[in-house]
Write a protein that holds these residues in place. Structure first.
Motif, mmCIF file in Angstrom:
data_model
loop_
_atom_site.group_PDB
_atom_site.id
_atom_site.type_symbol
_atom_site.label_atom_id
_atom_site.label_comp_id
_atom_site.label_asym_id
_atom_site.label_seq_id
_atom_site.Cartn_x
_atom_site.Cartn_y
_atom_site.Cartn_z
ATOM 1 N N ALA A 1 2.626 1.446 5.578
ATOM 2 C CA ALA A 1 2.650 2.327 4.399
ATOM 3 C C ALA A 1 3.970 3.078 4.331
ATOM 4 O O ALA A 1 4.535 3.276 3.248
ATOM 5 C CB ALA A 1 1.471 3.303 4.445
ATOM 6 N N GLY A 2 4.471 3.461 5.493
ATOM 7 C CA GLY A 2 5.767 4.143 5.523
ATOM 8 C C GLY A 2 6.878 3.242 5.006
ATOM 9 O O GLY A 2 7.726 3.671 4.208
ATOM 10 N N VAL A 3 6.868 1.987 5.420
ATOM 11 C CA VAL A 3 7.894 1.036 4.963
ATOM 12 C C VAL A 3 7.850 0.921 3.439
ATOM 13 O O VAL A 3 8.881 0.988 2.755
ATOM 14 C CB VAL A 3 7.690 -0.349 5.613
ATOM 15 C CG1 VAL A 3 8.607 -1.389 4.969
ATOM 16 C CG2 VAL A 3 7.933 -0.284 7.113
ATOM 17 N N GLY A 4 6.651 0.739 2.895
ATOM 18 C CA GLY A 4 6.522 0.566 1.449
ATOM 19 C C GLY A 4 6.937 1.803 0.680
ATOM 20 O O GLY A 4 7.646 1.719 -0.329
ATOM 21 N N ALA A 5 6.502 2.960 1.168
ATOM 22 C CA ALA A 5 6.868 4.205 0.486
ATOM 23 C C ALA A 5 8.381 4.388 0.521
ATOM 24 O O ALA A 5 9.001 4.824 -0.460
ATOM 25 C CB ALA A 5 6.152 5.390 1.141
ATOM 26 N N ALA A 6 8.983 4.041 1.659
ATOM 27 C CA ALA A 6 10.435 4.178 1.781
ATOM 28 C C ALA A 6 11.153 3.204 0.841
ATOM 29 O O ALA A 6 12.135 3.569 0.185
ATOM 30 C CB ALA A 6 10.863 3.936 3.232
ATOM 31 N N LEU A 7 10.643 1.982 0.753
ATOM 32 C CA LEU A 7 11.239 1.012 -0.180
ATOM 33 C C LEU A 7 11.155 1.535 -1.609
ATOM 34 O O LEU A 7 12.009 1.239 -2.444
ATOM 35 C CB LEU A 7 10.504 -0.329 -0.089
ATOM 36 C CG LEU A 7 10.804 -1.211 1.112
ATOM 37 C CD1 LEU A 7 9.807 -2.362 1.185
ATOM 38 C CD2 LEU A 7 12.233 -1.747 1.034
ATOM 39 N N ALA A 8 10.109 2.309 -1.883
ATOM 40 C CA ALA A 8 9.916 2.853 -3.222
ATOM 41 C C ALA A 8 10.627 4.193 -3.408
ATOM 42 O O ALA A 8 10.383 4.884 -4.393
ATOM 43 C CB ALA A 8 8.416 3.003 -3.504
ATOM 44 N N GLY A 9 11.476 4.556 -2.451
ATOM 45 C CA GLY A 9 12.328 5.719 -2.649
ATOM 46 C C GLY A 9 11.857 7.006 -2.012
ATOM 47 O O GLY A 9 12.519 8.045 -2.148
ATOM 48 N N THR B 1 3.360 -0.099 19.778
ATOM 49 C CA THR B 1 3.229 -1.539 20.006
ATOM 50 C C THR B 1 2.211 -2.151 19.039
ATOM 51 O O THR B 1 2.245 -3.345 18.785
ATOM 52 C CB THR B 1 2.805 -1.843 21.452
ATOM 53 O OG1 THR B 1 1.606 -1.124 21.733
ATOM 54 C CG2 THR B 1 3.883 -1.449 22.434
ATOM 55 N N CYS B 2 1.294 -1.329 18.520
ATOM 56 C CA CYS B 2 0.327 -1.822 17.523
ATOM 57 C C CYS B 2 0.968 -1.984 16.151
ATOM 58 O O CYS B 2 0.316 -2.470 15.218
ATOM 59 C CB CYS B 2 -0.866 -0.871 17.428
ATOM 60 S SG CYS B 2 -1.747 -0.675 18.970
ATOM 61 N N ALA B 3 2.202 -1.558 16.005
ATOM 62 C CA ALA B 3 2.878 -1.639 14.706
ATOM 63 C C ALA B 3 4.250 -2.287 14.850
ATOM 64 O O ALA B 3 5.166 -2.006 14.081
ATOM 65 C CB ALA B 3 3.023 -0.238 14.107
ATOM 66 N N MET B 4 4.379 -3.174 15.823
ATOM 67 C CA MET B 4 5.707 -3.745 16.067
ATOM 68 C C MET B 4 6.186 -4.613 14.916
ATOM 69 O O MET B 4 7.387 -4.662 14.634
ATOM 70 C CB MET B 4 5.713 -4.546 17.371
ATOM 71 C CG MET B 4 5.744 -3.677 18.605
ATOM 72 S SD MET B 4 7.127 -2.517 18.647
ATOM 73 C CE MET B 4 8.294 -3.414 19.640
ATOM 74 N N ASP B 5 5.283 -5.306 14.236
ATOM 75 C CA ASP B 5 5.735 -6.110 13.098
ATOM 76 C C ASP B 5 6.360 -5.213 12.037
ATOM 77 O O ASP B 5 7.430 -5.508 11.497
ATOM 78 C CB ASP B 5 4.570 -6.894 12.480
ATOM 79 C CG ASP B 5 5.003 -7.602 11.210
ATOM 80 O OD1 ASP B 5 5.946 -8.410 11.293
ATOM 81 O OD2 ASP B 5 4.436 -7.329 10.136
ATOM 82 N N GLU B 6 5.687 -4.096 11.779
ATOM 83 C CA GLU B 6 6.162 -3.200 10.726
ATOM 84 C C GLU B 6 7.530 -2.597 11.090
ATOM 85 O O GLU B 6 8.374 -2.383 10.224
ATOM 86 C CB GLU B 6 5.142 -2.077 10.492
ATOM 87 C CG GLU B 6 3.879 -2.529 9.766
ATOM 88 C CD GLU B 6 3.041 -3.567 10.507
ATOM 89 O OE1 GLU B 6 3.001 -3.540 11.758
ATOM 90 O OE2 GLU B 6 2.431 -4.415 9.838
ATOM 91 N N THR C 1 0.841 -1.197 0.000
ATOM 92 C CA THR C 1 0.000 0.000 0.000
ATOM 93 C C THR C 1 0.877 1.248 0.000
ATOM 94 O O THR C 1 0.579 2.232 -0.693
ATOM 95 C CB THR C 1 -0.926 -0.049 1.236
ATOM 96 O OG1 THR C 1 -1.649 -1.293 1.211
ATOM 97 C CG2 THR C 1 -1.889 1.109 1.254
ATOM 98 N N GLY C 2 1.964 1.188 0.752
ATOM 99 C CA GLY C 2 2.897 2.316 0.794
ATOM 100 C C GLY C 2 3.587 2.578 -0.535
ATOM 101 O O GLY C 2 3.842 3.737 -0.891
ATOM 102 N N THR C 3 3.866 1.512 -1.295
ATOM 103 C CA THR C 3 4.452 1.754 -2.625
ATOM 104 C C THR C 3 3.426 2.456 -3.505
ATOM 105 O O THR C 3 3.782 3.324 -4.316
ATOM 106 C CB THR C 3 4.896 0.442 -3.308
ATOM 107 O OG1 THR C 3 3.769 -0.419 -3.485
ATOM 108 C CG2 THR C 3 5.978 -0.269 -2.517
ATOM 109 N N GLY C 4 2.157 2.108 -3.327
ATOM 110 C CA GLY C 4 1.099 2.799 -4.074
ATOM 111 C C GLY C 4 1.021 4.268 -3.682
ATOM 112 O O GLY C 4 0.801 5.150 -4.537
#
Lengths: 327, 323
Positions: free
Chosen positions: B65-73, B87-92, A124-127
């Protein structure tokens, strides 16, 4: 959407590449050259191949613990994947990821993922990144039916729909969540129905029929690329092997597995579809399979020729230690 | 030099970095209205309307979403309204952001900052007052940053935004209104560089976050005892500037470590162990830790005062190592 003979032949070959690669990886596990867990994708090849046939190299892909098929279908190098399973320095991830973390950032394959539903938020974040930059890539996230129980599935779909992000959420409903039948722990039959809660289109397709997957994914990719937002696709499929190699599979009958292998094998179904149309004859079929076998054998030879990671590699790649802040 | 509050310094850092780099964006709960509960993101919606996202109350979704956006530059700056909610986002944080670079053999980079308002503020009890720095110090692949002054807050946040790896940025709520000098000219502060906030000869006080100011106040009080303390502010707990800490302890021969969080398995424990390993023969007294007792944060003010260490505890600890 009409399918050409060429496209079908390409998808047929790609499904065989996944099937033979995995069977060989399984054999290598028996030999001890491949260690760790292998989550076999055999039986589900039509999903990865049907979806990825709609993608460009710069589209994003995020996977699961069962992602050999996704990576190969998106174009990852088989040699380096096999070397990764062997734990070699020349492997996709230098031997640091293994089967559950294969990635190729040069193809925007952002990684298989060992956490169920772990890729949904990042996809979703890449989107979101694509939306902010105003480019036209799409993101595909594969996950199993087990992932639909996790909060991150719901949060990801909510964000994707809220911001109309170009994401295709592809649920591979193989009917089992590790050792538990989906029907024992789910309250709706089709994961696609859950799309309604997030006001996005949800479609359920026969995941053994690559032409159906290709068509459904094509529509979703087109919608996403043109700014129409996300789609949830449920591909109803089946795992020919257990959850991972060595699973005794006491939770399902041999007859059930045999039924799917005999009657619902996506490779056999596509072969029949093409033979009906005179797109595939015995000679082409044999050529394709022999070429695939040769490619897989070459990947094993490549992996055998690779080197073990150096001891120094263990502390590299934790952080980018070469980086220094500058004004 | 001009003075400004800690919160204004953070806001200025964000504005500057967003103006400098189009890949920086802000995402979090309530970050638009009032600029969030602590007003750090004020004015960003007006100035960068397409680079701030107010979200549903879904921390795993936000950080994911932050992780994905960061992976995408991109360079997301994530706000978690209260640190407790991370603690609700510990996996991320732990399974995704921290390990991406390593799992992919160095291919992936997650340049994400997670801003974490933490510690006691108004009396909000056990689920809105935690600190938890040591939880994240223990995870390879994460950087743990703890500014103690407006100056450091600005310089460290700018570095955090530019870092190619994930940063957990701890903002103690009671520091938001602290004032201090902040240069007008551009500056950044390198991670892993401790700052000696006060030079002294008799004892080293390693102080984290809001304990720095308390240590400086204790330092003034201790002058009456004839003790001249050195106050070392690590500024980043991971990476940790072991060399500066150990050089100071080697000079003074005495060490007091101060944190607001529970001492038990806390960040000070790592520092104490490092001093024991590296400086054992320099020590003239056992290391003393100042921190909170191992209890959840209570509600009532008299109870909170028993939990959060103050100037007096720092001074007492120094007197103990000087005995």
């Amino acid at each position: 959407m009409s399918l050409s003979a060429d496209l079908c032949l390409r998808m047929y070959r790609d499904m065989w590449r996944i099937r033979v690669f995995e069977e060989e990886a399984s054999r290598q596990t028996g030999l001890g050259t491949v260690q760790g867990a292998l989550h076999m994708y055999c039986g589900e090849e039509a999903v990865a191949v049907g979806v990825c046939a709609n993608l460009r190299p710069d589209d994003y892909l995020l996977g699961t613990h069962r992602s050999h098929g996704h990576c190969l279908a998106k174009g990852a190098e088989m040699d380096r994947m096999m070397a990764e399973l062997f734990g070699k320095a020349e492997g996709s991830c230098g031997g640091k990821g293994g089967s559950m973390h294969i990635a190729d950032l040069s193809l925007n394959i952002l990684g298989a993922n060992g956490i169920v539903a772990g890729g949904i938020g990042p996809a979703t974040g890449t989107g979101l990144a694509t939306k902010i930059r105003g480019t036209d890539q799409v993101s595909v996230c594969f996950f199993g039916d087990g992932a639909s129980a996790r909060g991150t599935f719901h949060e990801g779909l909510l964000f994707g729909s809220l911001w109309k992000l170009p994401v295709i959420y592809v649920c591979e409903n193989n009917q089992y969540q590790q050792w538990v039948a989906r029907k024992n722990v789910a309250v709706v039959d089709s994961v696609a129905d859950m799309a309604a809660s997030y006001a996005m289109p949800g479609v359920s397709v026969d995941g053994q029929d690559v032409t159906a997957v290709y068509a459904a994914a094509g529509e979703a990719v087109e919608r996403a690329r043109s700014g129409g937002g996300p789609t949830l696709i449920e591909a109803r499929t089946y795992r020919f092997h257990g959850h991972s190699l060595g699973d005794r599979q006491e939770y399902r009958s041999e007859a059930e597995v045999e039924h799917w292998r005999q009657n619902r094998d996506p490779i056999k179904l596509l072969a029949a579809y093409m033979r009906e149309r005179q797109w595939l004859g015995d000679r082409e079929d044999a050529e394709i399979q022999s070429a695939v076998n040769a490619e897989v054998e070459a990947s094993v030879a490549y992996a055998h020729g690779c080197t073990d990671p150096s001891p120094e590699a263990v502390t590299a790649d934790v952080l980018d230690t070469a980086w220094r802040v500058t004004q | 030099m001009r003075t400004m509050t800690f919160r204004d310094a953070l806001r200025e850092a964000l504005h500057e970095e967003m103006a400098r780099d189009e890949s920086v964006f802000v995402i979090g709960e309530d970050v638009v209205a009032h600029g969030g509960p602590y007003a750090v993101t004020q004015g960003i919606k007006e100035r960068f309307p397409n680079r701030i996202f107010e979200t549903p109350i879904a921390e795993a979704g936000i950080v994911g979403a932050g992780v994905g956006a960061a992976l995408a530059g991109m360079r997301p700056v994530v706000e978690i309204m209260y640190l407790d909610f991370i603690t609700c986002a510990m996996d991320e944080v732990v399974n995704q952001a921290a390990k991406m670079r390593y799992m992919t053999g160095g291919q992936a980079s997650v340049p994400m900052v997670i801003r974490l308002p933490c510690g006691v503020g108004r009396l909000l009890a056990a689920q809105h007052s935690q600190i938890m720095e040591s939880w994240f110090m223990h995870v390879p692949g994460l950087q743990v940053v703890v500014p103690s002054t407006p100056h450091d807050a600005k310089g460290l946040l700018k570095t955090a935004v530019r870092s190619p790896d994930p940063v957990l940025f701890f903002e103690y709520k009671r520091l938001y209104v602290a004032e201090g000098p902040v240069p007008e000219d551009e500056y950044v502060i390198e991670f892993g560089k401790a700052d000696i906030k006060r030079e002294g000869e008799d004892a080293t006080v390693i102080a984290i976050g809001p304990m720095v100011q308390k240590a400086l106040e204790a330092g003034i009080a201790l002058e009456d005892d004839g003790f001249d303390i050195e106050v070392v502010d690590p500024r980043t707990l991971s990476p940790l500037d072991v060399d500066t800490i150990c050089a100071s302890v080697a000079k003074t021969g005495r060490a007091v470590i101060c944190e607001e969080d529970s001492s038990f398995a806390g960040s000070g424990a790592e520092i104490a162990a490092t001093i024991a390993e590296r400086c054992f023969h320099d020590l003239q007294a056992p290391v003393v830790r100042v921190g909170s007792p191992h209890v959840p944060m209570p509600f009532a003010a008299p109870l909170v005062d028993r939990v959060v260490p103050g100037v007096a505890q720092v001074a007492d600890a120094v007197r103990r190592v000087m005995e």
